[in-house]
Scaffold this motif. Structure first.
Motif, PDB file in Angstrom:
ATOM      1  N   LEU A 131      -7.910  -5.320  46.579  1.00  0.00           N
ATOM      2  CA  LEU A 131      -6.716  -6.296  46.222  1.00  0.00           C
ATOM      3  C   LEU A 131      -7.352  -7.555  45.620  1.00  0.00           C
ATOM      4  O   LEU A 131      -8.485  -8.252  46.164  1.00  0.00           O
ATOM      5  CB  LEU A 131      -5.992  -6.846  47.440  1.00  0.00           C
TER       6      LEU A 131
ATOM      7  N   ILE B 284      -0.269  -7.536  39.993  1.00  0.00           N
ATOM      8  CA  ILE B 284      -1.469  -7.432  39.858  1.00  0.00           C
ATOM      9  C   ILE B 284      -1.994  -7.169  38.382  1.00  0.00           C
ATOM     10  O   ILE B 284      -1.595  -6.133  37.891  1.00  0.00           O
ATOM     11  CB  ILE B 284      -1.999  -6.010  40.846  1.00  0.00           C
TER      12      ILE B 284
ATOM     13  N   ALA C  22       3.851  -2.737  43.977  1.00  0.00           N
ATOM     14  CA  ALA C  22       2.698  -3.303  43.137  1.00  0.00           C
ATOM     15  C   ALA C  22       3.351  -3.082  41.585  1.00  0.00           C
ATOM     16  O   ALA C  22       3.662  -2.010  41.261  1.00  0.00           O
ATOM     17  CB  ALA C  22       1.373  -2.618  43.152  1.00  0.00           C
TER      18      ALA C  22
ATOM     19  N   ALA D 248      -3.574 -11.526  45.732  1.00  0.00           N
ATOM     20  CA  ALA D 248      -2.665 -10.621  46.299  1.00  0.00           C
ATOM     21  C   ALA D 248      -3.008 -10.431  47.924  1.00  0.00           C
ATOM     22  O   ALA D 248      -2.186 -10.257  48.795  1.00  0.00           O
ATOM     23  CB  ALA D 248      -2.828  -9.167  45.616  1.00  0.00           C
TER      24      ALA D 248
END
Length: 245
Positions: free
Chosen positions: A21, A8, A43, A25
């Motif tokens: 998100l 991310i 993450a 993702a």
């Protein structure tokens, strides 16, 4: 079963934070892996370390998650290793990039040489770069890496020689070279590996490489394909001087 890992990049990650998100993702975790509220995942943002996370709410088009504990895990190689890879066709290049990331490469420079068979216009090169960078991210997610190697803009090999700073150990694969890897001293600083395309580097390009300080090395008595050569050399470097020792 190990938790899924997701990169991310467009959100500030910190312990205790809640976030929506990003589209990629969400698509991977919810639509592909079918995770639901309460399921956990990992993450990371490429700046080192990773977060345990949990899906909180899952809808048809979006989902939210909460970041839990931060883990300072470091799975990066001690080698500062640049792969300067002449572009090969289609899935050959994809394979090389994927495996280079798994093998701990620090950065990737795609190059065009006189024997490169891929010729595209600027717009299609931009799409290629986007595709390659996606492959790199996916390989980081799969392999457990917490840093994402950058993929440089595509450069012509002569321009690369002119622009590259003269620093560190520089190697190029040459089946006619006098040296093999085990005959070389361990690098003290950055290391660059130059790999030719299908058909290899031309005699003139090998001369330019030597003039730029590159040491030609051979990988045994057999000629390796371009998608094999770089991967094999990276594995050997990790075994000799990296984190496979």
């Amino acid at each position: 079963m190990a938790d899924s890992r997701i990169f991310i990049s467009d959100a500030e990650l910190r312990s205790g934070a809640s976030l929506r998100l990003p589209e990629g993702a969400f698509r991977h975790l919810v639509q592909v892996l079918r995770l639901r509220a309460g399921d956990s995942f990992i993450a990371f943002d490429g700046r080192g370390g990773e977060y345990r996370a949990e899906l909180v709410e899952v809808g048809k088009r979006e989902a939210s998650a909460k970041l839990l504990a931060f883990d300072e895990v470091d799975r990066e190689s001690p080698l500062d290793l640049t792969l300067a890879q002449c572009v090969s066709k289609g899935e050959r290049m994809d394979y090389t990039l994927q495996k280079a990331v798994e093998l701990g490469v620090t950065r990737i420079v795609p190059l065009l040489s006189s024997r490169s068979v891929v010729r595209l216009d600027a717009e299609r090169w931009d799409k290629k770069l986007e595709h390659w960078r996606g492959i790199v991210v996916s390989a980081c997610e799969q392999s457990g890496r917490t840093a994402v190697p950058p993929v440089a803009d595509i450069s012509a090999l002569p321009a690369w020689f002119d622009a590259e700073g003269a620093h560190g150990t520089r190697l190029t694969l040459d089946p006619l070279a006098h040296h093999s890897l085990h005959q070389l001293p361990a690098p003290n600083g950055p290391l660059t590996l130059l790999v030719g395309p299908e058909g290899g580097l031309s005699d003139h390009e090998l001369e330019r490489a030597r003039a730029a300080g590159y040491i030609g090395v051979r990988m045994g008595p057999r000629v390796l394909r371009t998608e094999t050569a770089g991967v094999a050399a990276l594995a050997a470097l990790q075994a000799m001087w990296g984190d496979w020792r």
